[in-house]
Design a protein around this motif. Structure first.
Motif, mmCIF file in Angstrom:
data_model
loop_
_atom_site.group_PDB
_atom_site.id
_atom_site.type_symbol
_atom_site.label_atom_id
_atom_site.label_comp_id
_atom_site.label_asym_id
_atom_site.label_seq_id
_atom_site.Cartn_x
_atom_site.Cartn_y
_atom_site.Cartn_z
ATOM 1 N N PHE A 12 0.840 -1.187 0.000
ATOM 2 C CA PHE A 12 0.000 0.000 0.000
ATOM 3 C C PHE A 12 0.880 1.245 0.000
ATOM 4 N N ASP A 13 0.396 2.286 -0.633
ATOM 5 C CA ASP A 13 1.056 3.582 -0.554
ATOM 6 C C ASP A 13 1.114 4.010 0.913
ATOM 7 N N SER A 52 -8.855 -2.945 -0.097
ATOM 8 C CA SER A 52 -7.904 -2.352 -1.034
ATOM 9 C C SER A 52 -8.574 -1.575 -2.158
ATOM 10 N N VAL A 82 -7.317 1.930 -3.338
ATOM 11 C CA VAL A 82 -6.050 2.234 -2.668
ATOM 12 C C VAL A 82 -4.908 2.145 -3.676
ATOM 13 N N ASN A 83 -4.044 3.134 -3.667
ATOM 14 C CA ASN A 83 -2.894 3.143 -4.562
ATOM 15 C C ASN A 83 -1.844 2.160 -4.059
ATOM 16 N N ALA A 103 -1.769 6.047 1.999
ATOM 17 C CA ALA A 103 -3.116 5.522 1.788
ATOM 18 C C ALA A 103 -3.898 5.483 3.092
ATOM 19 N N LYS A 104 -5.182 5.752 3.007
ATOM 20 C CA LYS A 104 -6.065 5.655 4.166
ATOM 21 C C LYS A 104 -6.556 4.214 4.278
ATOM 22 N N ILE A 105 -6.240 3.563 5.381
ATOM 23 C CA ILE A 105 -6.595 2.154 5.567
ATOM 24 C C ILE A 105 -8.028 2.039 6.076
#
Length: 260
Positions: free
Chosen positions: A11-12, A27, A30-31, A15-17
C-alpha cells in the motif's frame, strides 16, 4: 553478472486504511506501490549491471496488480520480470512466500539476489533471509554499502549503535537499507521500453506445485483479525499557577495516561 531482485507490492504509505465487514483491509481504490526498500534493491541491481554487465531480473509474488510494480522496475532499467500469481497463494505467510519464490529462483540464473530489508506493510523482514536459508546461500541484512570483487561481496550493514563490514562469497542474498543509494525515477524512454520487455507470469503448476502441496499448505502463521488503532483524542490544556499546573500534569500522566 546475473542479478535477481525480489520485490513486493505494498500500500502507498499515504493511503487511508479501511477495514471491511469481513475484518480485512479493503484495497478498493487504494494506490499500490513498490515497497520503498525494494526500490533501493532495484537501483543497486541496475548499478551492478551498469558496472559489470549482465542483466537484471525482477521477481514478485502477488495478485494481478503486481505487474504494475514489475513494469516500474523494468522502466527503471531492469531487463526481465517474473510474476507469480495463483489464487491459492492468497494470504500466504513468510514461510510459504519464501518457499514459492525459491521454486521460481531455481529456473533463474543468478550471481546475487537483492531485496529490501523490510516490507512496510507487514514489517516482518523475514522473506529474503528465509529464501537464503532454503537456497543454502549466505545472507546479509540492512546493507548500506555494497562492493563486489571477483566472487566476493564486501558489505557495510547497520547494527545497533554503529555499523559492521562483512565479506561473503557469492551467490548471496543482500537486503537493502535506506542510504545504500538514491533510486532513479523511470524516464519516459524507460517507460516506453518497459512495455516491450519480457514479463513472464507463472502459476503454481508452472512451478511444479499445486494448491494441495505441502509448500502452499504449510503456512506457520494466519492473520485472524485486523483492527485500526483507537482514534486519537483531543489534547487537554492544563491551566493555573505553574506549580499547580505541573502537579496536575504529573497526576494526569500517572492516573489518566498511565505513562509514568
Amino acid at each position: 553478472m546475473n542479478i535477481l531482485v525480489c520485490l513486493k507490492q505494498t500500500f502507498d504509505t499515504e493511503a487511508k486504511i479501511v477495514i471491511n465487514s469481513q475484518g480485512k483491509i479493503d484495497s478498493t481504490g487504494v494506490n499500490l506501490i513498490m515497497n520503498p526498500y525494494d526500490e533501493f534493491a532495484v537501483e543497486e541491481g541496475i548499478r551492478l549491471k551498469e558496472k559489470f554487465g549482465g542483466e537484471v531480473t525482477v521477481l514478485s509474488m502477488g495478485g494481478a496488480k503486481v505487474n504494475e510494480v514489475l513494469r516500474t522496475a523494468l522502466a527503471m532499467g531492469a531487463d526481465k520480470a517474473v510474476a507469480i500469481q495463483d489464487p491459492a497463494l492468497e494470504g500466504s505467510d513468510e514461510w510459504v512466500t519464501a518457499a514459492v519464490l525459491a521454486k521460481a529462483v531455481q529456473a533463474i540464473p543468478f550471481d546475487i539476489i537483492l531485496s529490501g530489508r523490510i516490507a512496510i506493510d507487514d514489517g516482518s523482514s523475514q522473506v529474503p533471509t528465509r529464501l537464503a536459508e532454503i537456497l543454502s546461500i549466505p545472507s546479509v541484512s540492512s546493507v548500506t554499502e555494497l562492493k563486489i570483487e571477483d566472487k566476493n561481496a564486501t558489505v557495510t550493514r547497520d547494527i545497533d549503535g554503529g555499523s559492521e563490514i562483512i565479506e561473503v562469497p557469492l551467490p548471496a542474498v543482500i537486503t537493502a537499507q535506506k542510504g545504500l543509494n538514491e533510486p532513479r525515477y523511470p524516464s519516459v524512454a524507460g517507460i516506453m521500453k518497459a512495455k516491450k520487455k519480457e514479463l513472464k507470469t507463472l502459476n503454481l503448476a508452472d512451478l511444479g506445485l499445486s494448491a494441495a502441496d505441502s509448500v502452499t499448505q504449510g503456512a506457520k502463521m494466519k492473520v485472524l483479525q485486523v483492527s485500526l488503532p483507537p482514534a486519537r483524542q483531543g489534547g487537554r490544556l492544563i491551566q493555573g499557577e505553574p506549580a499547580q499546573a505541573v502537579a496536575d500534569l504529573v497526576m494526569a500522566l500517572m492516573k489518566e495516561a498511565k505513562v509514568i
